[in-house]
Design an enzyme around this catalytic site. Structure first.
Site, PDB file in Angstrom:
ATOM      1  N   GLY A   1      -1.552  -6.334   2.393  1.00 63.23           N
ATOM      2  CA  GLY A   1      -0.322  -6.338   3.192  1.00 63.23           C
ATOM      3  C   GLY A   1      -0.406  -7.067   4.518  1.00 63.23           C
TER       4      GLY A   1
ATOM      5  N   ASP B   1       2.793   4.044   8.117  1.00 59.62           N
ATOM      6  CA  ASP B   1       3.799   4.914   7.500  1.00 59.62           C
ATOM      7  C   ASP B   1       3.337   6.353   7.723  1.00 59.62           C
ATOM      8  OD1 ASP B   1       5.828   5.965   6.011  1.00 59.62           O
ATOM      9  OD2 ASP B   1       5.152   5.214   4.086  1.00 59.62           O
TER      10      ASP B   1
ATOM     11  N   ARG C   1       5.968 -10.461  -1.103  1.00 60.55           N
ATOM     12  CA  ARG C   1       5.056 -10.691   0.026  1.00 60.55           C
ATOM     13  C   ARG C   1       5.317 -12.036   0.689  1.00 60.55           C
ATOM     14  NH1 ARG C   1       1.115  -6.622  -0.064  1.00 60.55           N
ATOM     15  NH2 ARG C   1       0.339  -5.990  -2.103  1.00 60.55           N
TER      16      ARG C   1
END
Ligand code: IMP
Ligand code: MG
Length: 180
Positions: A43, A102, A164
């Site tokens: 990520g 998160d 992405r």
């Protein structure tokens, strides 16, 4: 791909302008320290590439690969390291880079593993932080943008490994999350 977004949160220009600011802060803070950046794949790949080129300091770069989401939109509550050997962090100032904070579980587990190997310091830098209550101790020292609790994709962030390569960050349409 962009049609799959409910709305765009940050376009490329906005992201890069914010990276200029974060990079300036990091450069200032690490001017006299030996910096080792550890990027959490996949990520943070695009974020890492754009951020590091804005930091004019000698630094080492390592990458870690972990799985915490297993493809869906909810954390599986478990962090699996995909490699056995961790980067050598002893005596180094570590800056951990990830795409998004998160629940904080991923970064907390990584931070604890790295701290076992006696680094001088460990700080965390994330592009996005979700505004949600967290039970754990994870805190990011550098944050690009705070966002509400919605599922976002683009600029490195994926849904089932897609999106992405979107240059912007946006909220994925709910019907795409349910149907695909
Ligand atoms: P945490 O362990 O709950 O903080 O989750 C961290 C990982 O979940 C991140 O590194 C992302 O890969 C993934 N993640 C969390 N929220 C999102 C999102 O909104 N879009 C895409 N990936 C996300
Ligand atoms: Mg990730």
């Amino acid at each position: 791909m962009q049609d799959d977004l409910e709305r765009i949160l940050f376009d490329e220009g906005t992201i890069l302008a914010r990276l200029d600011e974060i990079a300036a802060a990091i450069t200032e803070d690490y001017r006299d320290r030996e910096l080792t950046v550890i990027a959490v794949l996949n990520g943070s790949l695009i974020f890492m590439a754009d951020l590091l080129r804005r930091i004019p300091l000698p630094l080492k770069l390592d990458c870690l690969s972990v799985a915490s989401y297993h493809g869906g939109t909810k954390s599986a509550g478990e962090v699996v390291f995909r490699q056995v050997a961790l980067p050598d962090v002893q005596g180094r100032h570590i800056l951990l880079l990830d795409d998004i904070l998160d629940s904080g579980l991923t970064l907390e587990v990584i931070r604890r593993r790295l701290e076992e190997a006696n680094p001088c310091s460990v700080r965390i830098c994330v592009l996005l932080e979700k505004k949600i209550p967290r039970t754990g101790p994870t805190h990011a020292d550098y944050v690009g943008f705070e966002i509400s609790n919605e599922f976002v994709v683009g600029y490195g962030l994926d849904y089932m490994e897609r999106y992405r390569n979107l240059p912007c960050i946006g909220v994925l349409r709910k019907d795409f999350i349910d149907s695909k």
